[in-house]
Design a protein around this motif. Structure first.
Motif, mmCIF file in Angstrom:
data_model
loop_
_atom_site.group_PDB
_atom_site.id
_atom_site.type_symbol
_atom_site.label_atom_id
_atom_site.label_comp_id
_atom_site.label_asym_id
_atom_site.label_seq_id
_atom_site.Cartn_x
_atom_site.Cartn_y
_atom_site.Cartn_z
ATOM 1 N N GLN A 132 44.773 -9.317 57.401
ATOM 2 C CA GLN A 132 44.462 -8.009 56.854
ATOM 3 C C GLN A 132 43.147 -7.448 57.390
ATOM 4 O O GLN A 132 43.041 -6.256 57.650
ATOM 5 C CB GLN A 132 44.370 -8.097 55.319
ATOM 6 C CG GLN A 132 45.656 -8.538 54.642
ATOM 7 C CD GLN A 132 46.749 -7.494 54.742
ATOM 8 O OE1 GLN A 132 46.602 -6.392 54.245
ATOM 9 N NE2 GLN A 132 47.847 -7.850 55.383
ATOM 10 N N ARG A 133 42.140 -8.314 57.561
ATOM 11 C CA ARG A 133 40.823 -7.864 58.015
ATOM 12 C C ARG A 133 40.078 -9.033 58.635
ATOM 13 O O ARG A 133 40.151 -10.151 58.137
ATOM 14 C CB ARG A 133 40.016 -7.287 56.847
ATOM 15 C CG ARG A 133 38.605 -6.827 57.212
ATOM 16 C CD ARG A 133 37.868 -6.278 56.000
ATOM 17 N NE ARG A 133 36.488 -5.953 56.305
ATOM 18 C CZ ARG A 133 35.488 -6.836 56.282
ATOM 19 N NH1 ARG A 133 35.720 -8.106 55.933
ATOM 20 N NH2 ARG A 133 34.258 -6.471 56.577
ATOM 21 N N ILE A 134 39.369 -8.759 59.734
ATOM 22 C CA ILE A 134 38.555 -9.774 60.398
ATOM 23 C C ILE A 134 37.105 -9.320 60.315
ATOM 24 O O ILE A 134 36.737 -8.284 60.891
ATOM 25 C CB ILE A 134 38.970 -9.966 61.862
ATOM 26 C CG1 ILE A 134 40.458 -10.287 61.971
ATOM 27 C CG2 ILE A 134 38.134 -11.065 62.517
ATOM 28 C CD1 ILE A 134 40.977 -10.315 63.387
ATOM 29 N N GLY A 135 36.275 -10.061 59.590
ATOM 30 C CA GLY A 135 34.859 -9.757 59.471
ATOM 31 C C GLY A 135 34.023 -10.789 60.202
ATOM 32 O O GLY A 135 34.543 -11.763 60.758
ATOM 33 N N LEU A 136 32.706 -10.588 60.190
ATOM 34 C CA LEU A 136 31.811 -11.546 60.851
ATOM 35 C C LEU A 136 31.679 -12.829 60.054
ATOM 36 O O LEU A 136 31.375 -13.887 60.617
ATOM 37 C CB LEU A 136 30.435 -10.914 61.056
ATOM 38 C CG LEU A 136 30.339 -9.862 62.160
ATOM 39 C CD1 LEU A 136 28.945 -9.264 62.198
ATOM 40 C CD2 LEU A 136 30.703 -10.453 63.513
#
Length: 285
Positions: free
Chosen positions: A151-155
């Protein structure tokens, strides 16, 4: 003991203030050129840092190898590094020993790195995921005990949505240190269906029945062509296998349909699908 009158106290305070102001004026007169130079370096350095960081972000954003998050992260690193250079240069204008400052900054960076090594590990892993791109948003992956859609790739973390609708947040370091199976990266997938038949049934007829199912379904690809084979000789059945290639988007639906159709076709052909059986011989004493 003589008491100090208000007039005397006020005069002493005024003299101290004048002396302090005079010392500041003398210092400014002695260091005016250093102050002007430091101010110029500060203003010009900050402007250059802003321009270079924006240029780096635009340059990295144009490359297909870098996600916008990575481009923004790397441009911020450039900006903060230039800020540090500007600060050291400004301090050197006043005769401050920059070597000791650099040593102190290095010690602080080491202490912060040791304190936040877990967090920094996630950041480094996040950057590697965004650069190497083993998966992107919208792809389904299988890693460790999770099979889910990204769904989402963050740091720091990656957010997943399991097929049962549950939300999963995984630290990037755990993802990067695990083998990752990307279920959507390639456009085609192979289905392997194993159906057990009785030992008294015809293996040839069972293989032909499975191949006919694949030939009748337009979702099954002709290249590579479907294959039917004897997969195993089990305790109570003979395993007949079918391998079919299809588009990745058709994988689950075609698997379900072929499984249901195989049972119906075997019933029509009189081919049994036996359940496990065990023969028990009673010996009279």
């Amino acid at each position: 003991m003589a008491s100090q009158t208000p007039e005397t106290s006020s005069a002493g305070s005024s003299g101290l203030d004048l002396s302090f102001v005079a010392s500041i004026v003398d210092w400014l007169e002695a260091n005016i050129m250093h102050i002007i130079g430091a101010f110029a370096v500060l203003v010009i350095g900050l402007l250059i840092a802003g321009v270079l960081s924006r240029w780096a972000e635009r340059a990295l954003g144009k490359s297909s190898k870098f996600e916008p998050t990575v481009a923004n992260f790397l441009s911020n690193i450039v900006k903060y590094a230039l800020w540090a250079v500007v600060l050291v240069t400004v301090l050197s204008q006043f005769g401050v020993e920059t070597a000791s400052i650099l040593a102190a900054l290095g010690g602080m960076a080491l202490a912060v790195g040791l304190a936040l090594q877990g967090t920094l590990s996630n950041v480094a892993s996040g950057v590697m995921i965004l650069v190497q791109r083993p998966f992107v948003v919208g792809e389904a992956i299988s890693v460790d005990r999770f099979t889910a859609v990204v769904q989402r790739i963050g740091l720091f973390t990656t957010e997943l949505k399991q097929f049962d609708g549950l939300f999963v947040m995984v630290p990037n370091a755990e993802l990067w240190n695990q083998p990752i199976v990307n279920l959507n990266r390639h456009t085609t997938r192979r289905i392997e269906l194993i159906v057990g038949i009785g030992y008294g049934d015809s293996m040839k007829e069972a293989r032909e029945a499975l191949l006919s199912l694949a030939a009748a379904d337009e979702r099954a690809l002709d290249d590579p062509e479907p294959q039917a084979f004897v997969a195993s000789l089990d305790d109570s059945s003979v395993g007949i296998g079918l391998r079919v290639w299809c588009a990745t988007s058709d994988y689950m639906a075609l698997t379900w349909d072929l499984t249901e159709a195989a049972k119906a076709r075997f019933d029509e052909a009189g081919i049994s699908i036996p359940f496990p059986q065990r023969e028990i011989t009673m010996v009279q004493g």
